[in-house]
Design a protein around this motif. Structure first.
Motif, PDB file in Angstrom:
ATOM      1  N   ARG A  66       0.845  -1.189   0.000  1.00  0.00           N
ATOM      2  CA  ARG A  66       0.000   0.000   0.000  1.00  0.00           C
ATOM      3  C   ARG A  66       0.877   1.234   0.000  1.00  0.00           C
ATOM      4  N   PHE A  67       0.334   2.311  -0.563  1.00  0.00           N
ATOM      5  CA  PHE A  67       0.972   3.619  -0.440  1.00  0.00           C
ATOM      6  C   PHE A  67       0.024   4.467   0.399  1.00  0.00           C
ATOM      7  N   PRO A  68       0.453   4.842   1.620  1.00  0.00           N
ATOM      8  CA  PRO A  68      -0.484   5.441   2.581  1.00  0.00           C
ATOM      9  C   PRO A  68      -0.169   6.888   2.974  1.00  0.00           C
ATOM     10  N   PRO A  69      -0.272   7.843   2.069  1.00  0.00           N
ATOM     11  CA  PRO A  69       0.051   9.220   2.454  1.00  0.00           C
ATOM     12  C   PRO A  69      -1.011   9.821   3.370  1.00  0.00           C
ATOM     13  N   GLU A  70      -0.551  10.750   4.185  1.00  0.00           N
ATOM     14  CA  GLU A  70      -1.474  11.554   4.962  1.00  0.00           C
ATOM     15  C   GLU A  70      -1.822  12.753   4.079  1.00  0.00           C
ATOM     16  N   PRO A  71      -3.119  13.028   3.859  1.00  0.00           N
ATOM     17  CA  PRO A  71      -3.454  14.129   2.946  1.00  0.00           C
ATOM     18  C   PRO A  71      -3.304  15.494   3.609  1.00  0.00           C
ATOM     19  N   LEU A  75       2.391  15.682  -2.579  1.00  0.00           N
ATOM     20  CA  LEU A  75       3.442  14.668  -2.577  1.00  0.00           C
ATOM     21  C   LEU A  75       4.733  15.247  -3.137  1.00  0.00           C
ATOM     22  N   HIS A  76       5.854  14.749  -2.606  1.00  0.00           N
ATOM     23  CA  HIS A  76       7.153  15.203  -3.089  1.00  0.00           C
ATOM     24  C   HIS A  76       7.951  14.023  -3.647  1.00  0.00           C
ATOM     25  N   ILE A  77       9.166  14.331  -4.066  1.00  0.00           N
ATOM     26  CA  ILE A  77       9.976  13.320  -4.739  1.00  0.00           C
ATOM     27  C   ILE A  77      10.250  12.119  -3.824  1.00  0.00           C
ATOM     28  N   GLY A  78      10.285  12.356  -2.507  1.00  0.00           N
ATOM     29  CA  GLY A  78      10.468  11.234  -1.579  1.00  0.00           C
ATOM     30  C   GLY A  78       9.289  10.277  -1.628  1.00  0.00           C
ATOM     31  N   HIS A  79       8.094  10.836  -1.733  1.00  0.00           N
ATOM     32  CA  HIS A  79       6.919   9.977  -1.868  1.00  0.00           C
ATOM     33  C   HIS A  79       6.975   9.182  -3.171  1.00  0.00           C
ATOM     34  N   ALA A  80       7.531   9.806  -4.211  1.00  0.00           N
ATOM     35  CA  ALA A  80       7.618   9.098  -5.502  1.00  0.00           C
ATOM     36  C   ALA A  80       8.390   7.803  -5.329  1.00  0.00           C
ATOM     37  N   LYS A  81       9.406   7.857  -4.480  1.00  0.00           N
ATOM     38  CA  LYS A  81      10.192   6.650  -4.234  1.00  0.00           C
ATOM     39  C   LYS A  81       9.313   5.559  -3.623  1.00  0.00           C
ATOM     40  N   SER A  82       8.521   5.948  -2.645  1.00  0.00           N
ATOM     41  CA  SER A  82       7.648   4.982  -1.987  1.00  0.00           C
ATOM     42  C   SER A  82       6.576   4.463  -2.958  1.00  0.00           C
ATOM     43  N   ILE A  83       6.076   5.349  -3.815  1.00  0.00           N
ATOM     44  CA  ILE A  83       5.071   4.946  -4.813  1.00  0.00           C
ATOM     45  C   ILE A  83       5.677   3.932  -5.785  1.00  0.00           C
ATOM     46  N   CYS A 269       7.638   0.821   4.979  1.00  0.00           N
ATOM     47  CA  CYS A 269       7.671   2.187   5.499  1.00  0.00           C
ATOM     48  C   CYS A 269       9.119   2.622   5.663  1.00  0.00           C
ATOM     49  N   THR A 270       9.310   3.850   6.096  1.00  0.00           N
ATOM     50  CA  THR A 270      10.672   4.368   6.198  1.00  0.00           C
ATOM     51  C   THR A 270      11.274   4.051   7.567  1.00  0.00           C
ATOM     52  N   LEU A 271      12.583   4.175   7.616  1.00  0.00           N
ATOM     53  CA  LEU A 271      13.380   3.667   8.723  1.00  0.00           C
ATOM     54  C   LEU A 271      12.977   4.166  10.108  1.00  0.00           C
ATOM     55  N   ALA A 304      15.362   2.987   3.882  1.00  0.00           N
ATOM     56  CA  ALA A 304      15.867   4.358   4.085  1.00  0.00           C
ATOM     57  C   ALA A 304      15.125   5.340   3.190  1.00  0.00           C
ATOM     58  N   ARG A 305      14.816   6.501   3.742  1.00  0.00           N
ATOM     59  CA  ARG A 305      14.158   7.555   2.962  1.00  0.00           C
ATOM     60  C   ARG A 305      15.034   8.002   1.814  1.00  0.00           C
ATOM     61  N   LEU A 306      14.397   8.501   0.800  1.00  0.00           N
ATOM     62  CA  LEU A 306      15.122   9.157  -0.286  1.00  0.00           C
ATOM     63  C   LEU A 306      15.441  10.575   0.187  1.00  0.00           C
ATOM     64  N   ASN A 307      16.715  10.911   0.164  1.00  0.00           N
ATOM     65  CA  ASN A 307      17.174  12.219   0.626  1.00  0.00           C
ATOM     66  C   ASN A 307      17.987  12.894  -0.465  1.00  0.00           C
ATOM     67  N   THR A 313      12.636  17.368   1.795  1.00  0.00           N
ATOM     68  CA  THR A 313      11.474  16.507   1.549  1.00  0.00           C
ATOM     69  C   THR A 313      10.733  16.347   2.860  1.00  0.00           C
ATOM     70  N   SER A 314       9.916  17.299   3.135  1.00  0.00           N
ATOM     71  CA  SER A 314       9.038  17.243   4.284  1.00  0.00           C
ATOM     72  C   SER A 314       7.861  18.123   3.925  1.00  0.00           C
ATOM     73  N   LYS A 315       6.674  17.529   3.994  1.00  0.00           N
ATOM     74  CA  LYS A 315       5.486  18.313   3.629  1.00  0.00           C
ATOM     75  C   LYS A 315       5.381  19.556   4.490  1.00  0.00           C
ATOM     76  N   ARG A 316       5.755  19.396   5.759  1.00  0.00           N
ATOM     77  CA  ARG A 316       5.623  20.535   6.673  1.00  0.00           C
ATOM     78  C   ARG A 316       6.487  21.708   6.211  1.00  0.00           C
TER      79      ARG A 316
HETATM   80  P1  ATP Z   1       6.292  14.226   5.337  1.00  0.00           P
HETATM   81  O1  ATP Z   1       7.233  14.401   6.477  1.00  0.00           O
HETATM   82  O2  ATP Z   1       6.761  14.840   4.083  1.00  0.00           O
HETATM   83  O3  ATP Z   1       4.869  14.546   5.687  1.00  0.00           O
HETATM   84  P2  ATP Z   1       5.607  11.555   5.752  1.00  0.00           P
HETATM   85  O4  ATP Z   1       6.478  10.369   5.790  1.00  0.00           O
HETATM   86  O5  ATP Z   1       5.012  12.004   7.024  1.00  0.00           O
HETATM   87  O6  ATP Z   1       6.398  12.687   5.032  1.00  0.00           O
HETATM   88  P3  ATP Z   1       3.295  10.445   4.579  1.00  0.00           P
HETATM   89  O7  ATP Z   1       2.229  11.152   3.871  1.00  0.00           O
HETATM   90  O8  ATP Z   1       2.985   9.840   5.880  1.00  0.00           O
HETATM   91  O9  ATP Z   1       4.475  11.455   4.692  1.00  0.00           O
HETATM   92  O10 ATP Z   1       4.032   9.413   3.638  1.00  0.00           O
HETATM   93  C1  ATP Z   1       3.418   8.457   2.814  1.00  0.00           C
HETATM   94  C2  ATP Z   1       4.430   7.390   2.520  1.00  0.00           C
HETATM   95  O11 ATP Z   1       5.542   7.940   1.833  1.00  0.00           O
HETATM   96  C3  ATP Z   1       4.957   6.787   3.798  1.00  0.00           C
HETATM   97  O12 ATP Z   1       4.944   5.373   3.663  1.00  0.00           O
HETATM   98  C4  ATP Z   1       6.341   7.322   3.916  1.00  0.00           C
HETATM   99  O13 ATP Z   1       7.187   6.424   4.556  1.00  0.00           O
HETATM  100  C5  ATP Z   1       6.734   7.552   2.455  1.00  0.00           C
HETATM  101  N1  ATP Z   1       7.737   8.605   2.334  1.00  0.00           N
HETATM  102  C6  ATP Z   1       7.631   9.884   2.724  1.00  0.00           C
HETATM  103  N2  ATP Z   1       8.779  10.554   2.504  1.00  0.00           N
HETATM  104  C7  ATP Z   1       9.642   9.679   1.941  1.00  0.00           C
HETATM  105  C8  ATP Z   1      11.003   9.745   1.477  1.00  0.00           C
HETATM  106  N3  ATP Z   1      11.718  10.873   1.549  1.00  0.00           N
HETATM  107  N4  ATP Z   1      11.546   8.640   0.943  1.00  0.00           N
HETATM  108  C9  ATP Z   1      10.854   7.497   0.862  1.00  0.00           C
HETATM  109  N5  ATP Z   1       9.580   7.352   1.285  1.00  0.00           N
HETATM  110  C10 ATP Z   1       8.969   8.423   1.818  1.00  0.00           C
END
Ligand code: ATP
Ligand code: MG
Length: 601
Positions: A66-71, A75-83, A269-271, A304-307, A313-316
Motif C-alpha cells: 500500500r501507499f499510505p500518504p497523509e493528505p 506529494l514530493h519526490i520522496g513519496h515518488a520513491k515509496s510509490i 515504510c521508512t526507517l 531508508a528515505r530518499l534524501n 522533503t518534508s510536507k511541513r
Molecule cells: P512528510 O514528512 O513529508 O509529511 P511523511 O512520511 O510524514 O512525510 P506520509 O504522507 O505519511 O508522509 O508518507 C506516505 C508514505 O511515503 C509513507 O509510507 C512514507 O514512509 C513515504 N515517504 C515519505 N517521505 C519519503 C522519502 N523521503 N523517501 C521514501 N519514502 C517516503
C-alpha cells in the motif's frame, strides 16, 4: 485464479522487460512466496475483519502493498520513491498496491490534498483499479473498526484509560536507561476503563483529560512499548467524517489495523518506524487473539528515505515555503513536489527511472540531485524535438541581404531520428542572436562573432561581421554583417568555407516573442538543513529568472506540456498553467549539462 503470480522466486515478473535489480525487500518477498507464507489468504473484495474475508474466495493477489500518504500536503519526490517501490513490487510479483489515505488526524487534512495526491500518483503512471478491484481507501472509513477493537482491548485487559493530566504523563515515560513509572490508573478495572472510553467517545470529557493506552510494559527498553497512547480526545472537524467523532486513534494504533483490514502482506515504510515495529506486531497479535484477524499478519519492512541534495522533503517544510510566499504555490516549478516537477517539465518516466535507480537500502544517505536531472536529460534526449530559442536577443543586421529576398532554412526535428522529418523556418536581413555570441573585442579563444570574423548561422549562411552600433552608454544595440550567398548549409558551396563558430538565430520579422522562465535550484546548499540551519536561510536568491525570448516561429503551435530541446540552452516545457496555444510560456526543465557538479559556475 492466482495464475499471474510467479510460482517460484526469480520467476519472471509479469509486465517488466528486464528484471529490476534485487534488494532486501525483493529478497524477503521472494522468500515469502517460495514458502507459500501468504497462500490461503482470502479476500472479500474490500477491507474487513477476518469474519468478512473468511468466507470469500482466495485472494487473487499474491502480495498486497500500500501507499499510505497523509493528505496534509502535496506529494514530493520522496513519496515518488515509496510509490514506485510499492506499486512496482505489486506489479512485479502479481500483487496489488492499495492507494490509501491515512487520514486519521483531523486537523491538517483537506480535500485539496486528496485530489492533488490522486493526480500525482496517476500522473506517475500507477493505478489501483482494474475490472475486479478498486483499491482506493480512506483510513477514516475504518473509524468504527478502530473503536470496536479498542473496546475489545480494554475488555481483554490489554488497554486502559489513563486519567492523568498530560503534564503528569510527561513525567512518567522514563528514559532510555530508566524504566517509566506505572500510571496510577493502569490497574483500574476493565469495566471502569470501558465506561470512560465510551464517555470519551460521547464527548463527555475535555481534550487532554483522558487517554486510552495500551497496557504493555513501562520498563520496556523500547520507549514505544511503554504503554503507548492509542486514542486521544480531539473536538475537531474531520474532512470526511465531520464531527461524528471526538476521539481519534494514534498513528501507531491505526496503521497496523488499516494494513490488516486491507489484507496487506508487506507494509513498507521508512526507517524511522523501525522502533515502532514491536508495537505494530504486538497490536496485531492481540487483535488476532481477539479473532479480528487471521494469520499470517501483515509484516512491516523499513527502508531508508530518499534524501536528495539541494532540496527538502518534508510536507511541513514545503507548506512553510508556500505559506510564506517564498515560492509561488505547491506547483511552483522549483518545488520538489510532483506537481512542481511536472510543471517544471519532468516526465513521469524520468522520475520513475531516478527512483528505481536510487536503490533500496537500510541506511540513510544522500543522493545527488544531479542524478534526477540526468534522468530527465536521458529521457528527453530521445523524445524532445529540437527548436531554436534566443534567450537574450541582440539584433543582427545583414547589410548585403537583398531587399525583398525571402529564404528558408531547414533543420532536423531530431538530429538522431531522421524519420521525424525536418522543420523549416524563414531567414531574412534582420535576425536575433544571443547577446553573448558577439564581442566587440573578443577574449582569447572566442570563436563567435566579432568584427572581421566569420561564423556560420546554424542551418543557414556564413556571415562576416563588419561592426556594431552602440547607444550613448556604450551598450551594443545591433551587430552588422554581410552574408556569403553561396555558403548555405545543405548546398554544394557550404563546405568551401571553414569557420569555427556556429550561431543559433531566429528571423526578426518572424520570431515568436515569448516569456521564458529560467529556473535554478531552490537551495544553495547541498544539505539545506546541515548544522541545524533553518532551510529558509539556505535558499538560492537566483532560483528564478524571467526573460522575453525570441523563438523559432514553429513553436507558436506548442501545446501546454509539450517539451523541446532549445539548442544550446537545455530542455524546456510549455507551462501547463500559463501557456496558451499561440502564446506559449516556457519553463526550463534542465540545462543540457550539469552546471553545478562540474565546478563551472
Ligand atoms: P512528510 O514528512 O513529508 O509529511 P511523511 O512520511 O510524514 O512525510 P506520509 O504522507 O505519511 O508522509 O508518507 C506516505 C508514505 O511515503 C509513507 O509510507 C512514507 O514512509 C513515504 N515517504 C515519505 N517521505 C519519503 C522519502 N523521503 N523517501 C521514501 N519514502 C517516503
Ligand atoms: Mg506524516
Amino acid at each position: 485464479m492466482r495464475d499471474n503470480r510467479p510460482s517460484k522466486p526469480g520467476g519472471k515478473p509479469s509486465g517488466v522487460a528486464s528484471p529490476p535489480p534485487s534488494n532486501f525487500i525483493r529478497t524477503t518477498i521472494e522468500a515469502d512466496l517460495q514458502a507459500g507464507r501468504h497462500e490461503g489468504r482470502r479476500w472479500a473484495g474490500h477491507p474487513g475483519v477476518a469474519a468478512v474475508h473468511r468466507q470469500a474466495p482466495l485472494d487473487p493477489a499474491a502480495i498486497r502493498t500500500r501507499f499510505p500518504p497523509e493528505p496534509n500536503g502535496y506529494l514530493h519526490i520522496g513519496h515518488a520513491k515509496s510509490i514506485c517501490l510499492n506499486f512496482g513490487l505489486a506489479r512485479d510479483y502479481g500483487g496489488r498496491c492499495h492507494m490509501r489515505f491515512d487520514d486519521t488526524n483531523p486537523e491538517k487534512e483537506e480535500q485539496e490534498y486528496v485530489d492533488a495526491i490522486v493526480n500525482a500518483v496517476r500522473w506517475l503512471g500507477f493505478g489501483w483499479k482494474d475490472e475486479h478491484e478498486d483499491n482506493l481507501y480512506f483510513a477514516s472509513d475504518y473509524f468504527d473498526a478502530f473503536y470496536e477493537m479498542a473496546e475489545w482491548l480494554v475488555t481483554a485487559g490489554h488497554a486502559y484509560v489513563d486519567s492523568q493530566s498530560a503534564e503528569e504523563m510527561r513525567m512518567n515515560p522514563g528514559t532510555l536507561t530508566e524504566p517509566g513509572r506505572n500510571s496510577p490508573f493502569r490497574d483500574r478495572p476493565a469495566d471502569e476503563s470501558l465506561r470512560l472510553l465510551r464517555e470519551m467517545r460521547d464527548g463527555r470529557h475535555a481534550e487532554g483529560t483522558q487517554v486510552l493506552r495500551a497496557k504493555i510494559d513501562m520498563a520496556s527498553p523500547n520507549l514505544n512499548m511503554r504503554d503507548p497512547a492509542l486514542y486521544r480526545i480531539r473536538f475537531a472537524e474531520h474532512h470526511r467524517s465531520g464531527d461524528r467523532w471526538c476521539i481519534y486513534p494514534m498513528y501507531d494504533y491505526a496503521h497496523p489495523i488499516e494494513d490488516a483490514l486491507e489484507n496487506i502482506t508487506h507494509s513498507i515504510c521508512t526507517l524511522e518506524f523501525e522502533d515502532h515495529r514491536p508495537l505494530y506486531d504486538w497490536l496485531l497479535e492481540r487483535l488476532a487473539e481477539g479473532g479480528f484477524f487471521d494469520k499470517p499478519l501483515p509484516q512491516q519492512i523499513e527502508f531508508a528515505r530518499l534524501n536528495p541534495t539541494y532540496l527538502v522533503t518534508s510536507k511541513r517544510k514545503l507548506r512553510e515555503l508556500v505559506a510564506t510566499g517564498l515560492v509561488d504555490g505547491w506547483d511552483d516549478p522549483r518545488m520538489p513536489t510532483l506537481a512542481g516537477l511536472r510543471r517544471r517539465g519532468y516526465t513521469p518516466e524520468s522520475i520513475r527511472r531516478f527512483c528505481d535507480g536510487s536503490g533500496v537500502s537500510k541506511a540513510n544517505s544522500w543522493i545527488d540531485i544531479g542524478a534526477l536531472e540526468q534522468a530527465l536529460r536521458d529521457d528527453l534526449d530521445d523524445k524532445a524535438p529540437r527548436a531554436v530559442a534566443v534567450l537574450d536577443p541582440l539584433k543582427l543586421i545583414i547589410d548585403n541581404w537583398p531587399v525583398g529576398l525571402e529564404d528558408e532554412c531547414e533543420a532536423p526535428v531530431h538530429p538522431k531520428q531522421p524519420e521525424r522529418g525536418k522543420r523549416r523556418f524563414p531567414i531574412g536581413g534582420e535576425l536575433w542572436i544571443e547577446r553573448e555570441d558577439f564581442a566587440e573585442e573578443p577574449p582569447k579563444g572566442f570563436f563567435r562573432l566579432y568584427p572581421g570574423n566569420r561564423v556560420r548561422l546554424r542551418y543557414g549562411y556564413v556571415i562576416e561581421c563588419t561592426g556594431c552600433d552602440k547607444d550613448a552608454d556604450g551598450r551594443v544595440t545591433a551587430v552588422h554583417a554581410n552574408y556569403l550567398p553561396d555558403s548555405k548549409s545543405g548546398t554544394p558551396g557550404a563546405d568551401v568555407y571553414k569557420v569555427k563558430g556556429n550561431l543559433h538565430w531566429v528571423s526578426a520579422a518572424h520570431a515568436l516573442e515569448a516569456e521564458v522562465r529560467l529556473f535554478d535550484r531552490l537551495y544553495r546548499e547541498a544539505q539545506p538543513e546541515a548544522e541545524g540551519r533553518d532551510h529558509k536561510d539556505a535558499m538560492n536568491p537566483d532560483s528564478k529568472r524571467v526573460v522575453r525570448a525570441m523563438l523559432e516561429p514553429t513553436l507558436a503551435g506548442a501545446l501546454p506540456e509539450d517539451r523541446f530541446q532549445f539548442e544550446r540552452h537545455g530542455y524546456f516545457v510549455a507551462d501547463r498553467v500559463d501557456s496558451k496555444p499561440g502564446a506559449p510560456v516556457f519553463n526550463r526543465a534542465v540545462t543540457l549539462k550539469d552546471s553545478w557538479g562540474g565546478g563551472k559556475r
